[in-house]
Design a protein around this motif. Structure first.
Motif, PDB file in Angstrom:
ATOM      1  N   VAL A 184       4.082  -4.061  -2.332  1.00 57.55           N
ATOM      2  CA  VAL A 184       3.233  -5.229  -2.558  1.00 57.55           C
ATOM      3  C   VAL A 184       2.645  -5.193  -3.960  1.00 57.55           C
ATOM      4  O   VAL A 184       2.673  -6.187  -4.699  1.00 57.55           O
ATOM      5  CB  VAL A 184       2.117  -5.302  -1.504  1.00 57.55           C
ATOM      6  N   THR A 185       2.102  -4.059  -4.333  1.00 59.47           N
ATOM      7  CA  THR A 185       1.484  -3.918  -5.652  1.00 59.47           C
ATOM      8  C   THR A 185       2.488  -4.217  -6.762  1.00 59.47           C
ATOM      9  O   THR A 185       2.182  -4.924  -7.728  1.00 59.47           O
ATOM     10  CB  THR A 185       0.927  -2.496  -5.813  1.00 59.47           C
ATOM     11  N   GLU A 186       3.689  -3.700  -6.617  1.00 56.72           N
ATOM     12  CA  GLU A 186       4.722  -3.924  -7.625  1.00 56.72           C
ATOM     13  C   GLU A 186       5.111  -5.404  -7.698  1.00 56.72           C
ATOM     14  O   GLU A 186       5.284  -5.961  -8.787  1.00 56.72           O
ATOM     15  CB  GLU A 186       5.951  -3.076  -7.297  1.00 56.72           C
ATOM     16  N   ALA A 187       5.252  -6.044  -6.525  1.00 59.91           N
ATOM     17  CA  ALA A 187       5.649  -7.450  -6.501  1.00 59.91           C
ATOM     18  C   ALA A 187       4.587  -8.338  -7.143  1.00 59.91           C
ATOM     19  O   ALA A 187       4.901  -9.255  -7.910  1.00 59.91           O
ATOM     20  CB  ALA A 187       5.907  -7.893  -5.070  1.00 59.91           C
ATOM     21  N   SER A 210      -4.215 -16.950  18.235  1.00 57.79           N
ATOM     22  CA  SER A 210      -5.201 -17.762  17.518  1.00 57.79           C
ATOM     23  C   SER A 210      -6.006 -16.973  16.499  1.00 57.79           C
ATOM     24  O   SER A 210      -6.685 -17.565  15.659  1.00 57.79           O
ATOM     25  CB  SER A 210      -6.151 -18.436  18.512  1.00 57.79           C
ATOM     26  N   HIS A 211      -5.930 -15.629  16.560  1.00 57.56           N
ATOM     27  CA  HIS A 211      -6.708 -14.790  15.641  1.00 57.56           C
ATOM     28  C   HIS A 211      -5.838 -13.645  15.108  1.00 57.56           C
ATOM     29  O   HIS A 211      -5.051 -13.075  15.865  1.00 57.56           O
ATOM     30  CB  HIS A 211      -7.928 -14.196  16.343  1.00 57.56           C
ATOM     31  N   PRO A 212      -6.006 -13.294  13.853  1.00 60.51           N
ATOM     32  CA  PRO A 212      -5.276 -12.132  13.336  1.00 60.51           C
ATOM     33  C   PRO A 212      -5.915 -10.843  13.851  1.00 60.51           C
ATOM     34  O   PRO A 212      -7.150 -10.757  13.948  1.00 60.51           O
ATOM     35  CB  PRO A 212      -5.452 -12.258  11.821  1.00 60.51           C
ATOM     36  N   PRO A 213      -5.131  -9.828  14.181  1.00 61.82           N
ATOM     37  CA  PRO A 213      -5.709  -8.554  14.612  1.00 61.82           C
ATOM     38  C   PRO A 213      -6.369  -7.832  13.440  1.00 61.82           C
ATOM     39  O   PRO A 213      -6.112  -8.158  12.275  1.00 61.82           O
ATOM     40  CB  PRO A 213      -4.501  -7.782  15.141  1.00 61.82           C
ATOM     41  N   PRO A 214      -7.229  -6.858  13.719  1.00 62.27           N
ATOM     42  CA  PRO A 214      -7.942  -6.158  12.645  1.00 62.27           C
ATOM     43  C   PRO A 214      -7.034  -5.577  11.573  1.00 62.27           C
ATOM     44  O   PRO A 214      -7.358  -5.639  10.379  1.00 62.27           O
ATOM     45  CB  PRO A 214      -8.701  -5.058  13.389  1.00 62.27           C
ATOM     46  N   GLU A 215      -5.884  -5.017  11.973  1.00 62.79           N
ATOM     47  CA  GLU A 215      -5.010  -4.405  10.970  1.00 62.79           C
ATOM     48  C   GLU A 215      -4.392  -5.448  10.040  1.00 62.79           C
ATOM     49  O   GLU A 215      -4.079  -5.156   8.878  1.00 62.79           O
ATOM     50  CB  GLU A 215      -3.914  -3.571  11.638  1.00 62.79           C
ATOM     51  N   PHE A 216      -4.230  -6.679  10.521  1.00 63.62           N
ATOM     52  CA  PHE A 216      -3.729  -7.746   9.655  1.00 63.62           C
ATOM     53  C   PHE A 216      -4.792  -8.145   8.633  1.00 63.62           C
ATOM     54  O   PHE A 216      -4.480  -8.394   7.467  1.00 63.62           O
ATOM     55  CB  PHE A 216      -3.312  -8.960  10.493  1.00 63.62           C
ATOM     56  N   ARG A 217      -6.025  -8.204   9.066  1.00 66.81           N
ATOM     57  CA  ARG A 217      -7.103  -8.544   8.138  1.00 66.81           C
ATOM     58  C   ARG A 217      -7.253  -7.465   7.071  1.00 66.81           C
ATOM     59  O   ARG A 217      -7.457  -7.763   5.890  1.00 66.81           O
ATOM     60  CB  ARG A 217      -8.408  -8.756   8.903  1.00 66.81           C
ATOM     61  N   ASP A 218      -7.128  -6.214   7.466  1.00 68.91           N
ATOM     62  CA  ASP A 218      -7.206  -5.117   6.506  1.00 68.91           C
ATOM     63  C   ASP A 218      -6.064  -5.220   5.496  1.00 68.91           C
ATOM     64  O   ASP A 218      -6.266  -5.052   4.283  1.00 68.91           O
ATOM     65  CB  ASP A 218      -7.150  -3.784   7.256  1.00 68.91           C
ATOM     66  N   PHE A 219      -4.874  -5.518   5.980  1.00 67.75           N
ATOM     67  CA  PHE A 219      -3.722  -5.682   5.094  1.00 67.75           C
ATOM     68  C   PHE A 219      -3.958  -6.827   4.107  1.00 67.75           C
ATOM     69  O   PHE A 219      -3.718  -6.689   2.902  1.00 67.75           O
ATOM     70  CB  PHE A 219      -2.470  -5.952   5.930  1.00 67.75           C
ATOM     71  N   ALA A 220      -4.438  -7.966   4.608  1.00 68.04           N
ATOM     72  CA  ALA A 220      -4.683  -9.115   3.740  1.00 68.04           C
ATOM     73  C   ALA A 220      -5.731  -8.795   2.675  1.00 68.04           C
ATOM     74  O   ALA A 220      -5.600  -9.205   1.511  1.00 68.04           O
ATOM     75  CB  ALA A 220      -5.128 -10.316   4.572  1.00 68.04           C
ATOM     76  N   HIS A 221      -6.764  -8.056   3.060  1.00 65.14           N
ATOM     77  CA  HIS A 221      -7.781  -7.648   2.082  1.00 65.14           C
ATOM     78  C   HIS A 221      -7.154  -6.790   0.982  1.00 65.14           C
ATOM     79  O   HIS A 221      -7.474  -6.945  -0.211  1.00 65.14           O
ATOM     80  CB  HIS A 221      -8.896  -6.871   2.780  1.00 65.14           C
ATOM     81  N   HIS A 222      -6.270  -5.895   1.357  1.00 69.20           N
ATOM     82  CA  HIS A 222      -5.597  -5.056   0.366  1.00 69.20           C
ATOM     83  C   HIS A 222      -4.709  -5.898  -0.554  1.00 69.20           C
ATOM     84  O   HIS A 222      -4.604  -5.605  -1.754  1.00 69.20           O
ATOM     85  CB  HIS A 222      -4.763  -3.974   1.063  1.00 69.20           C
ATOM     86  N   VAL A 223      -4.060  -6.927  -0.012  1.00 69.02           N
ATOM     87  CA  VAL A 223      -3.214  -7.790  -0.834  1.00 69.02           C
ATOM     88  C   VAL A 223      -4.054  -8.507  -1.890  1.00 69.02           C
ATOM     89  O   VAL A 223      -3.669  -8.580  -3.069  1.00 69.02           O
ATOM     90  CB  VAL A 223      -2.457  -8.800   0.050  1.00 69.02           C
ATOM     91  N   ILE A 224      -5.194  -9.028  -1.485  1.00 71.74           N
ATOM     92  CA  ILE A 224      -6.091  -9.658  -2.461  1.00 71.74           C
ATOM     93  C   ILE A 224      -6.568  -8.634  -3.468  1.00 71.74           C
ATOM     94  O   ILE A 224      -6.619  -8.894  -4.682  1.00 71.74           O
ATOM     95  CB  ILE A 224      -7.282 -10.330  -1.752  1.00 71.74           C
ATOM     96  N   GLY A 225      -6.910  -7.443  -2.996  1.00 68.04           N
ATOM     97  CA  GLY A 225      -7.340  -6.383  -3.903  1.00 68.04           C
ATOM     98  C   GLY A 225      -6.273  -5.985  -4.899  1.00 68.04           C
ATOM     99  O   GLY A 225      -6.572  -5.521  -6.009  1.00 68.04           O
ATOM    100  N   ALA A 226      -4.997  -6.176  -4.518  1.00 64.65           N
ATOM    101  CA  ALA A 226      -3.890  -5.851  -5.415  1.00 64.65           C
ATOM    102  C   ALA A 226      -3.640  -6.930  -6.458  1.00 64.65           C
ATOM    103  O   ALA A 226      -2.789  -6.753  -7.337  1.00 64.65           O
ATOM    104  CB  ALA A 226      -2.613  -5.614  -4.611  1.00 64.65           C
ATOM    105  N   GLY A 227      -4.358  -8.067  -6.359  1.00 63.15           N
ATOM    106  CA  GLY A 227      -4.268  -9.073  -7.408  1.00 63.15           C
ATOM    107  C   GLY A 227      -3.705 -10.419  -7.030  1.00 63.15           C
ATOM    108  O   GLY A 227      -3.563 -11.293  -7.899  1.00 63.15           O
ATOM    109  N   ALA A 228      -3.395 -10.644  -5.754  1.00 62.57           N
ATOM    110  CA  ALA A 228      -2.909 -11.968  -5.357  1.00 62.57           C
ATOM    111  C   ALA A 228      -4.040 -12.988  -5.424  1.00 62.57           C
ATOM    112  O   ALA A 228      -5.191 -12.670  -5.103  1.00 62.57           O
ATOM    113  CB  ALA A 228      -2.332 -11.924  -3.949  1.00 62.57           C
ATOM    114  N   ASP A 229      -3.735 -14.201  -5.836  1.00 54.98           N
ATOM    115  CA  ASP A 229      -4.737 -15.265  -5.909  1.00 54.98           C
ATOM    116  C   ASP A 229      -4.859 -16.033  -4.600  1.00 54.98           C
ATOM    117  O   ASP A 229      -5.889 -16.646  -4.331  1.00 54.98           O
ATOM    118  CB  ASP A 229      -4.376 -16.246  -7.029  1.00 54.98           C
ATOM    119  N   LEU A 230      -3.804 -16.001  -3.793  1.00 56.38           N
ATOM    120  CA  LEU A 230      -3.775 -16.727  -2.527  1.00 56.38           C
ATOM    121  C   LEU A 230      -2.898 -15.972  -1.547  1.00 56.38           C
ATOM    122  O   LEU A 230      -1.781 -15.574  -1.888  1.00 56.38           O
ATOM    123  CB  LEU A 230      -3.230 -18.143  -2.730  1.00 56.38           C
TER     124      LEU A 230
END
Length: 347
Positions: A184-187, A210-230
């Motif tokens: 993800v970071t490389e991409a 209807s809701h993302p599980p906790p591990e999905f939210r953690d993953f999404a937070h890491h993606v934003i932290g890696a520099g994604a804008d959306l």
């Protein structure tokens, strides 16, 4: 202005939708009513946008032999080659093709889809003729000069992953383990060097949640932290809440947009949204949620009780993520700079 100064792109509006499935009965409807049929009265909004991005949930190919790789698969989605004109009529600029239907008609069906998209001038990401092509970002430039890069992944099926020798999708499990997440970071880093706005797309998780599980939210937070804008998620067939994290939107699931699927009476996967994002790179400043309804293999603006149902659901799910949705004069809007309260904690 000196020659060394960079001209900044003007504000642009990006239209974003979830799953677009043009096969089966939708394919039949296009032959009966014309290629523009699936988009209903939403078409003017799509044409007004500076870019339109979708998850293409089918292969576009004339092949009719379903692909079997040793695993049982109940549904195979294929649209005839002429369906590319439907995407052109909707002015689709980019299609994520990292999903669990792109290989439904085999590796050659993947290549057929890519050839059709290329011939139509529609950018794509998430699958390719080999591993390198599957990982490459899609690039779109709006008429206002905004450069958008889309990187696309899918968390299943692993057996469909592209290799150095064979076509397939850009597979990656949902994991923040450093050795896995490095992909993800490389991409994102590569995309950042090419564009003003980096969109991370992933087809992930089970259907009808209807809701993302906790591990999905953690993953999404890491993606934003890696520099994604959306962050742009899809696969659940129903819209999930939107979270604002570090000033950037996470769309956990954008639901369905065009299909012929059976309707769950409780989750109402026939009621969804078009997402209109106002962007001043690299910031998504505002998100307009446009309620839509899917029926008779066509998407239209939601009205009456259906609009109230999906609007109330969107407001509630976003509130659970700490995100305020303003309903002003019938328009649902998220100001990305406004947080209503802290989101529900991730366990």
């Amino acid at each position: 202005m000196s020659t060394e100064e960079t001209v900044q792109p003007q504000r642009s509006t990006i239209a974003l939708a979830g799953d677009v499935m043009l096969g089966r009965l939708v394919n039949d409807a296009m032959f009966e009513h014309g290629w523009a049929y699936p988009w209903g009265n939403v078409t003017p909004l799509l044409w007004q946008a500076d870019a339109f991005l979708v998850n293409l949930e089918c292969a576009i190919t004339a092949r009719i032999v379903r692909w079997h790789d040793g695993h049982y698969k109940p549904f195979h989605f294929r649209a005839d080659p002429g369906a590319i004109d439907s995407l052109r009529m909707a002015r689709v600029d980019c299609a994520s093709i990292a999903n669990n239907h792109i290989v439904d008609f085999g590796p050659d069906g993947v290549l057929d889809t890519i050839h059709a998209l290329d011939a139509a001038g529609i950018a794509h990401a998430g699958a390719g003729r080999d591993e390198h092509a599957a990982r490459a970002p899609a690039l779109v430039t709006t008429r206002h000069g905004l450069r958008i890069a889309v990187v696309a992944f899918a968390d299943y099926p692993a057996s469909w992953a592209a290799t150095a020798e064979s076509p397939g999708l850009n597979f990656m499990p949902v994991s923040v383990e450093p050795g896995v997440f490095a992909r993800v970071t490389e991409a994102i880093s590569e995309a950042r060097s090419l564009a003003d706005l980096v969109v991370f797309s992933i087809h992930w998780g089970p259907n009808m949640r209807s809701h993302p599980p906790p591990e999905f939210r953690d993953f999404a937070h890491h993606v934003i932290g890696a520099g994604a804008d959306l962050f742009w998620g899809h696969s659940a067939h129903v819209v999930q809440g939107i979270e604002l994290f570090q000033g950037r939107p996470i769309l956990y699931d954008t639901g369905d947009f065009v299909d012929d699927y059976a309707v769950d009476p409780a989750l109402r996967n026939d009621l969804s949204a078009l997402f209109l994002l106002e962007v001043a790179a690299p910031q998504v400043e505002r998100i307009h949620l446009v309620p839509v309804q899917i029926g008779h293999r066509q998407v239209n603006l939601a009205t009456g009780d259906r609009r109230r149902w999906i609007a109330n659901r969107l407001v509630r799910l976003c509130a659970e993520m700490g995100t305020e949705v303003a309903d002003v004069a019938g328009r649902l809007t998220i100001d990305v700079h406004v947080r209503m309260h802290e989101p529900v904690a991730v366990d």
